[in-house]
Scaffold this active site. Structure first.
Site, mmCIF file in Angstrom:
data_model
loop_
_atom_site.group_PDB
_atom_site.id
_atom_site.type_symbol
_atom_site.label_atom_id
_atom_site.label_comp_id
_atom_site.label_asym_id
_atom_site.label_seq_id
_atom_site.Cartn_x
_atom_site.Cartn_y
_atom_site.Cartn_z
ATOM 1 N N HIS A 266 46.827 33.217 22.792
ATOM 2 C CA HIS A 266 45.327 32.969 22.937
ATOM 3 C C HIS A 266 44.745 33.355 23.997
ATOM 4 O O HIS A 266 45.364 33.624 25.112
ATOM 5 C CB HIS A 266 44.999 31.454 22.689
ATOM 6 C CG HIS A 266 45.589 30.937 21.276
ATOM 7 N ND1 HIS A 266 44.922 31.082 20.143
ATOM 8 C CD2 HIS A 266 46.644 29.913 20.955
ATOM 9 C CE1 HIS A 266 45.485 30.623 19.156
ATOM 10 N NE2 HIS A 266 46.517 29.690 19.631
ATOM 11 N N CYS B 225 48.943 33.981 17.026
ATOM 12 C CA CYS B 225 49.550 32.587 16.708
ATOM 13 C C CYS B 225 49.889 32.605 15.196
ATOM 14 O O CYS B 225 50.954 33.169 14.698
ATOM 15 C CB CYS B 225 48.668 31.466 17.340
ATOM 16 S SG CYS B 225 49.237 29.899 17.479
#
Length: 491
Positions: free
Chosen positions: A429, A330
């Protein structure tokens, strides 16, 4: 509201074990009833994406899973994600609402009360029992008039309350007694029991103290829970301190996770702890000689990138380029690229930032919009790490602002790898929840060190059942059932 359907778990302080107690109760009670968790307001950078793309605190997602149900935004209607400088992003019912300072947030607290009432009512219409969680310490006397998660939830539901204290911190009797004395009378009258958590040793040595606490307050101690390693994801960054020891340091593979000042979703790396020594390295710490480096997610990519550069940690990471795998998740993925152009979304002012330059990507923040979605992707990377599982499927979830360009995606259309295949970035994630990815990485690292790759030792018992069994053994469950208006067996 029907108080028989509600139970509120409050704490004497943060990190005393409220979330774990709620998780265990959700598992126990769901054996015979439809049960849902609820936390009016959560402040955490560890979050989860629901099936319909809503963002909630990861603790409520875990509690829902323990109850055998799908997480929904109603279970955590307000999520505050700190960005720094006393500003947090406010997530209402799973959607980004605004960036607010503490003062401006509390100025509109009545509107938030309406959101909470609606969420709680919808849960009450669907479920038999709602196990609710407070936040921090219950006796924050300076916040009583604007508190929505402890005093506010207690007053809204008039529910029976269990107060949890952490004996590992010391002073547990004083913290429990002091909390009771400071609670408003209309809330104090609903406290029906205490739980003392994280005790090491023989609980019989506490008996005289437990007896006096009960005599002074007129409230029973429901049990003493032992200190043991929970196999469920951590709620927030407070838990990173628990990982600073070498409890899991028996492994030969060493993975360094950069502890960014605004680190988020570090639960991404907890699955690796079963197979490797995972250590969190502050920006001013010695990086050592890791076998792999991971740059995690962050609530503020540009600020953490600036700190990474200024601290010298960026140079340390670059020195390992081509020697060990360097992974970015991310915000960490965005930092690995050539540049980040912010149109005032992240930092408040338009600016361009140089990245680490280890991946050929560029990232642009040009809208106050967040991508929140669960995804399934196909691996299309033939490098030394992921090549052995090329073509296989991975699952994860995305929570990010900004968009990145990539000419060598790794997971479907997501992510990027360099020519060597040793530098990999992704928005996914939960990546290491995928056993194929987890094993591919650890196998590569082990074999590079001349070690024999050994499959991870996965316990046979479900972690939620394990927690529930401990609580059944150590707590006065019949009395808890009584609080909920259930029979002695919880039926």
């Amino acid at each position: 509201m029907n108080t028989k359907k509600h139970l509120l778990i409050l704490g004497t302080a943060s990190h005393v074990g409220k979330s774990a107690v709620v998780t265990g109760l959700c598992r126990i009670l769901s054996a015979n009833h439809k049960v849902a968790p609820f936390k009016a307001q959560n402040m955490s950078l560890n979050s989860w994406i629901t099936q319909d793309g809503k963002e909630i605190g990861i603790a409520q997602a875990i509690q829902a899973m323990a109850a055998g149900i799908e997480p929904t935004a109603d279970m955590n209607p307000v999520l505050l994600k700190p960005k720094g400088d006393r500003v947090s992003q406010v997530i209402l019912l799973g959607e980004p609402y605004a960036d607010k300072s503490a003062g401006s947030y509390y100025d509109s607290i009545e509107e938030t009360h309406d959101v909470l009432r609606g969420a709680l009512q919808r849960l009450a219409d669907e479920y038999d029992i709602i196990v609710m969680e407070g936040a921090g310490g219950a006796a924050e006397i300076n916040l009583y008039e604007r508190d929505i998660v402890n005093i506010g939830t207690a007053r809204l539901t008039d529910a029976p309350i269990i107060l949890v204290g952490d004996i590992e911190r010391g002073g547990v009797f004083a913290s429990i007694y002091g909390t009771i004395e400071l609670l408003p009378e209309d809330v104090r009258k609903n406290v029906c029991g205490f739980i003392i958590n994280k005790f090491r040793g023989d609980p019989t040595i506490l008996e005289s103290g437990l007896t006096e606490l009960e005599e002074r307050t007129g409230i029973p101690v429901l049990g003493v829970l032992p200190h043991f390693k929970l196999r469920i994801p951590s709620e927030d960054s407070v838990s990173i301190g628990d990982k600073s020891s070498d409890d899991a340091g028996v492994h030969d593979v060493d993975i360094a996770v950069i502890r960014l000042p605004r680190i988020s979703n570090f639960t991404d790396f907890e699955p690796l702890e079963r197979m490797a020594k995972v250590r969190y390295v502050d920006l001013d710490d010695d990086l050592g000689t890791p076998d792999a480096i991971i740059i995690p997610g962050t609530k503020n990519t540009t600020s953490d990138l600036h700190d990474l550069m200024e601290s010298g940690m960026a140079g340390k990471i670059r020195s390992f380029n081509g020697k060990v795998p360097i992974l970015g998740i991310c915000g960490g993925y965005q930092m690995l690229g050539n540049s980040i152009v912010d149109s005032g979304i992240e930092g408040g002012e338009s600016a361009r930032f140089e990245g680490l330059g280890l991946l050929d990507i560029d990232t642009v923040f040009d809208a106050y919009e967040k991508r929140t979605v669960q995804v399934t992707k196909t691996i299309n990377e033939c490098g030394p790490i992921l090549g052995c599982i090329n073509g296989e499927v991975v699952k994860g979830y995305e929570i990010h602002m900004g968009m990145s360009t990539s000419n060598r995606p790794v997971f479907g259309d997501d992510g990027c790898a360099d020519e060597s295949g040793l530098v990999i970035g992704t928005y996914l994630h939960g990546l290491f929840e995928n056993q194929n990815v987890r094993h591919a990485l650890i196998r590569y690292l082990a074999e590079k060190k001349g070690l024999v790759f050994e499959d991870e030792d996965i316990p046979e018992q479900d972690p939620y059942d394990e927690l529930a069994d401990v609580m059944r053994e150590r707590l006065d469950m019949p009395r808890i059932y009584e609080m909920l208006g259930l029979g002695p067996e919880g039926l």
